[in-house]
Design a protein around this motif. Structure first.
Motif, PDB file in Angstrom:
ATOM      1  N   THR A   1      47.829  29.512 100.182  1.00 45.97           N
ATOM      2  CA  THR A   1      47.034  30.447  99.396  1.00 45.97           C
ATOM      3  C   THR A   1      46.645  29.835  98.056  1.00 45.97           C
ATOM      4  N   PHE A   2      45.605  30.419  97.466  1.00 48.30           N
ATOM      5  CA  PHE A   2      45.093  29.991  96.168  1.00 48.30           C
ATOM      6  C   PHE A   2      45.037  31.217  95.260  1.00 48.30           C
ATOM      7  N   SER A   3      45.642  31.116  94.095  1.00 46.36           N
ATOM      8  CA  SER A   3      45.594  32.179  93.088  1.00 46.36           C
ATOM      9  C   SER A   3      45.170  31.548  91.774  1.00 46.36           C
ATOM     10  N   GLU A   4      43.965  31.873  91.325  1.00 44.52           N
ATOM     11  CA  GLU A   4      43.411  31.217  90.141  1.00 44.52           C
ATOM     12  C   GLU A   4      42.941  32.267  89.140  1.00 44.52           C
ATOM     13  N   ILE A   5      43.471  32.176  87.933  1.00 44.36           N
ATOM     14  CA  ILE A   5      43.144  33.147  86.890  1.00 44.36           C
ATOM     15  C   ILE A   5      42.614  32.438  85.656  1.00 44.36           C
ATOM     16  N   GLY A   6      41.438  32.807  85.208  1.00 44.88           N
ATOM     17  CA  GLY A   6      40.969  32.357  83.907  1.00 44.88           C
ATOM     18  C   GLY A   6      39.767  31.449  83.889  1.00 44.88           C
ATOM     19  N   ALA A   7      39.442  30.773  84.965  1.00 44.21           N
ATOM     20  CA  ALA A   7      38.294  29.860  84.931  1.00 44.21           C
ATOM     21  C   ALA A   7      37.521  29.894  86.243  1.00 44.21           C
ATOM     22  N   GLY A   8      37.627  30.996  86.969  1.00 46.51           N
ATOM     23  CA  GLY A   8      36.962  31.079  88.258  1.00 46.51           C
ATOM     24  C   GLY A   8      37.811  30.451  89.339  1.00 46.51           C
ATOM     25  N   GLN A   9      37.358  30.596  90.559  1.00 43.67           N
ATOM     26  CA  GLN A   9      38.098  30.023  91.694  1.00 43.67           C
ATOM     27  C   GLN A   9      37.557  28.627  91.980  1.00 43.67           C
TER      28      GLN A   9
ATOM     29  N   ASN B   1      51.482  27.184  98.150  1.00 41.60           N
ATOM     30  CA  ASN B   1      50.828  28.149  97.258  1.00 41.60           C
ATOM     31  C   ASN B   1      50.389  27.407  96.010  1.00 41.60           C
ATOM     32  N   TYR B   2      49.094  27.389  95.795  1.00 42.81           N
ATOM     33  CA  TYR B   2      48.533  26.762  94.595  1.00 42.81           C
ATOM     34  C   TYR B   2      48.160  27.867  93.618  1.00 42.81           C
ATOM     35  N   ALA B   3      48.445  27.651  92.331  1.00 43.24           N
ATOM     36  CA  ALA B   3      48.116  28.662  91.323  1.00 43.24           C
ATOM     37  C   ALA B   3      47.748  28.000  90.006  1.00 43.24           C
ATOM     38  N   ASN B   4      46.913  28.677  89.257  1.00 36.76           N
ATOM     39  CA  ASN B   4      46.670  28.270  87.880  1.00 36.76           C
ATOM     40  C   ASN B   4      46.384  29.496  87.034  1.00 36.76           C
ATOM     41  N   THR B   5      46.761  29.420  85.782  1.00 42.14           N
ATOM     42  CA  THR B   5      46.409  30.451  84.805  1.00 42.14           C
ATOM     43  C   THR B   5      45.957  29.718  83.550  1.00 42.14           C
ATOM     44  N   VAL B   6      44.685  29.871  83.201  1.00 40.68           N
ATOM     45  CA  VAL B   6      44.100  29.055  82.134  1.00 40.68           C
ATOM     46  C   VAL B   6      43.261  29.890  81.190  1.00 40.68           C
ATOM     47  N   ALA B   7      43.056  29.333  80.007  1.00 42.48           N
ATOM     48  CA  ALA B   7      42.113  29.884  79.027  1.00 42.48           C
ATOM     49  C   ALA B   7      41.147  28.767  78.675  1.00 42.48           C
ATOM     50  N   THR B   8      39.884  28.957  79.002  1.00 44.37           N
ATOM     51  CA  THR B   8      38.884  27.945  78.682  1.00 44.37           C
ATOM     52  C   THR B   8      38.433  28.096  77.233  1.00 44.37           C
ATOM     53  N   ILE B   9      37.546  27.227  76.797  1.00 44.44           N
ATOM     54  CA  ILE B   9      37.083  27.194  75.415  1.00 44.44           C
ATOM     55  C   ILE B   9      36.496  28.539  75.000  1.00 44.44           C
TER      56      ILE B   9
ATOM     57  N   LEU C   1      31.938  22.652  82.190  1.00 39.86           N
ATOM     58  CA  LEU C   1      32.564  21.349  82.412  1.00 39.86           C
ATOM     59  C   LEU C   1      34.071  21.505  82.593  1.00 39.86           C
ATOM     60  N   GLN C   2      34.671  22.397  81.823  1.00 38.48           N
ATOM     61  CA  GLN C   2      36.105  22.639  81.955  1.00 38.48           C
ATOM     62  C   GLN C   2      36.433  23.225  83.326  1.00 38.48           C
ATOM     63  N   GLN C   3      35.577  24.110  83.811  1.00 43.63           N
ATOM     64  CA  GLN C   3      35.792  24.686  85.135  1.00 43.63           C
ATOM     65  C   GLN C   3      35.735  23.606  86.210  1.00 43.63           C
ATOM     66  N   GLN C   4      34.764  22.715  86.102  1.00 46.67           N
ATOM     67  CA  GLN C   4      34.640  21.631  87.073  1.00 46.67           C
ATOM     68  C   GLN C   4      35.865  20.717  87.022  1.00 46.67           C
ATOM     69  N   THR C   5      36.308  20.423  85.814  1.00 46.08           N
ATOM     70  CA  THR C   5      37.485  19.573  85.634  1.00 46.08           C
ATOM     71  C   THR C   5      38.713  20.203  86.273  1.00 46.08           C
ATOM     72  N   LEU C   6      38.892  21.497  86.054  1.00 43.92           N
ATOM     73  CA  LEU C   6      40.035  22.205  86.623  1.00 43.92           C
ATOM     74  C   LEU C   6      40.005  22.167  88.149  1.00 43.92           C
ATOM     75  N   GLY C   7      38.820  22.348  88.725  1.00 44.43           N
ATOM     76  CA  GLY C   7      38.697  22.328  90.178  1.00 44.43           C
ATOM     77  C   GLY C   7      39.080  20.989  90.769  1.00 44.43           C
ATOM     78  N   ILE C   8      38.623  19.914  90.146  1.00 38.55           N
ATOM     79  CA  ILE C   8      38.952  18.562  90.631  1.00 38.55           C
ATOM     80  C   ILE C   8      40.443  18.297  90.492  1.00 38.55           C
ATOM     81  N   LEU C   9      41.009  18.683  89.350  1.00 39.12           N
ATOM     82  CA  LEU C   9      42.445  18.500  89.138  1.00 39.12           C
ATOM     83  C   LEU C   9      43.251  19.234  90.203  1.00 39.12           C
ATOM     84  N   GLY C  10      42.841  20.454  90.525  1.00 42.08           N
ATOM     85  CA  GLY C  10      43.547  21.233  91.526  1.00 42.08           C
ATOM     86  C   GLY C  10      43.551  20.566  92.890  1.00 42.08           C
ATOM     87  N   VAL C  11      42.399  20.034  93.298  1.00 41.69           N
ATOM     88  CA  VAL C  11      42.324  19.321  94.579  1.00 41.69           C
ATOM     89  C   VAL C  11      43.248  18.105  94.557  1.00 41.69           C
TER      90      VAL C  11
END
Length: 479
Positions: A38-46, A119-127, A167-177
């Motif tokens: 499962t994927f649970s992502e909060i704060g910068a989109g999925q 289970n992958y998860a993130n909780t972030v606050a972007t700029i 750009l931060q959202q894209q960075t987060l997505g790549i990091l997650g993969v």
């Protein structure tokens, strides 16, 4: 170019490490019928799960993807935090625990006995809109390495460096993969896993300043070494770990704290180090009328110091860390050669008082212009940044071969023309002598004690705190 297992390729006569495209990583995961989660992502989109949907075959991998953006929904699912915050390590761990339990409760393993859950998860606050705070986040994965096996965790904290939310959202997505891919295909080599977290990313995009591995797959992993690896590879400017050896987030540790920093080799910790620490701390608290409960003492080792002997000796580093931890100290590893960089770094996390404790022999070097040639403002800029916010430097005396004891009262800096600057900061009470010291201790040097330990000269014990000497003997450190 011929491909091998473990992302190795044959390039002519050389076998080199290949960096698969992000789409290749997600497709490889999707096509592995035994990986499911499962994927649970909060704060910068999925942003992470999006890559899996796009690459095809995602139904083989994704049990659920969600993003509980509304705080009430989030609290209903994961409960509330004591401090009311959402971008915290405790929040991330609750997300991982909750989603793992749901998978175990809702999925029938009998139908797919070979599946390994994650289970992958993130909780972030972007700029923010004002672009004052660039943002940060907690990212983690809980996963199995064999069906019905124990779960393992990889949890990290990131600092965004980009100035655009997309750009931060894209960075987060790549990091997650990269994290999910590494968890399944590189978990047996944590250093390799960390290195490849930056696949298709630049270190100017984000900084990983905390990472912890836990679980049976990582029983032999020392998280302090993982911290050291982050600094060594310029993934972080500095990292910190607690007396229990776990990596800790500098922002949380230093928030609203008065800070006293002692820099040294601590190879090994001597009675001089402890005398410097105890007496400078006492003066720091009394002079500023602050409490010890609201003050953090940091023992700092620089990467430059750790590399002084040439190649980095990991066991030597662990020996030093073990001793500092045994004394209940918080340790920071940094790549800051100059003291003003330490102060700049600490000032990001605290607006309270900051002080440094150093030996008189090192104080003169602070006023040496050769160390600041890369600054446009040279030594004046460096000193301005160092002594900003009324920084205090506590000086432990040294003794010359002639027997003369050197303190701030008779110290001469290396370049005479900067003596006036030294005198200015001394008169402003920003350079302060440590009042209590034992003159016989001024002849104790760590490198000489180390040689005595290696030669099995029992005299070394009188120069070391008792608890430290016991640990050195029991664990046969530095031999």
């Amino acid at each position: 170019m011929k491909a091998f297992e473990n992302d190795l390729v044959l390039d002519g006569d050389r076998i080199i490490e290949h960096q698969p495209a992000i789409s290749d990583k997600t497709l490889r995961l999707n096509l592995n019928k035994n990986i499911y989660g499962t994927f649970s992502e909060i704060g910068a989109g999925q942003e992470t799960v999006r890559h899996f949907f796009r690459s095809g075959g995602s139904s083989r991998t994704i049990a659920k993807a969600m993003s509980a953006y509304d705080k009430q929904f989030s609290d209903a699912i994961y409960t509330t935090e004591d401090d009311g915050r959402y971008v915290t390590e405790s929040r991330l761990k609750k997300m991982l625990s909750h989603e793992t339990q749901l998978m175990e409760d809702r999925l029938n393993r009998d139908e797919n006995p070979n599946r390994m859950y994650f289970n992958y998860a993130n909780t972030v606050a972007t700029i923010d809109f004002a672009k004052k705070f660039k943002g940060h986040g907690w990212v983690g994965i809980r996963f199995q390495t064999e069906p019905n096996g124990a779960y393992n965790d990889i949890i990290l904290h990131i600092q965004f460096k980009e100035n655009d939310v997309k750009l931060q959202q894209q960075t987060l997505g790549i990091l997650g993969v990269n994290l999910i891919y590494g968890a399944f295909y590189q978990y047996h080599n944590p250093k390799k896993l960390i290195k490849h977290l930056y696949d298709h990313l630049d270190k100017d995009q984000l900084e990983i300043d905390t990472i912890n591995f836990s679980g049976t797959a990582f029983n032999n992993v020392d998280n302090r070494l993982m911290s050291l690896f982050l600094v060594k590879n310029n993934m972080a400017s500095a990292v910190m770990f607690a007396p229990n050896g776990q990596n800790i987030l500098p922002a949380n540790t230093l928030f609203r704290k008065n800070i006293l920093v002692l820099r040294g080799s601590f190879r090994p910790v001597t009675v001089v180090n402890m005398n410097m620490y105890e007496n400078s701390l006492k003066q720091f608290l009394e002079r500023n009328k602050i409490s010890e409960d609201n003050t953090k003492v940091i023992f700092e080792m620089t990467l430059n110091n750790l590399l002084k002997e040439g190649e980095l000796d990991e066991q030597d580093f662990i020996d030093r860390a073990e001793l500092l931890c045994s004394l209940g100290q918080t340790v920071m590893i940094s790549n800051f050669k100059e003291y003003y960089k330490v102060v700049d770094y600490l000032s990001q996390y605290s607006n309270e008082k900051i002080a440094l404790t150093i030996g008189a022999a090192n104080l003169s070097a602070i006023f040496d212009s050769k160390y600041y040639q890369e600054l446009s403002g040279g030594i004046l800029e460096a000193l301005g940044r160092l002594f900003n916010r009324n920084l205090e430097i506590y000086i432990y005396p040294s003794k010359e071969d002639s027997g003369k004891v050197i303190t701030s009262k008779n110290l001469s800096v290396r370049e005479n023309k900067y003596q006036v600057l030294f005198d200015f900061f001394k008169n402003e009470n920003q350079i302060i002598d440590i009042e209590k010291y034992d003159e016989k201790h001024l002849s104790i040097f760590s490198h000489e004690v180390l040689e005595q330990i290696k030669k099995n000269d029992s005299n070394w014990k009188e120069y070391i705190p008792e608890i430290v000497s016991k640990i050195i003997e029991e664990k046969k450190l530095f031999v």
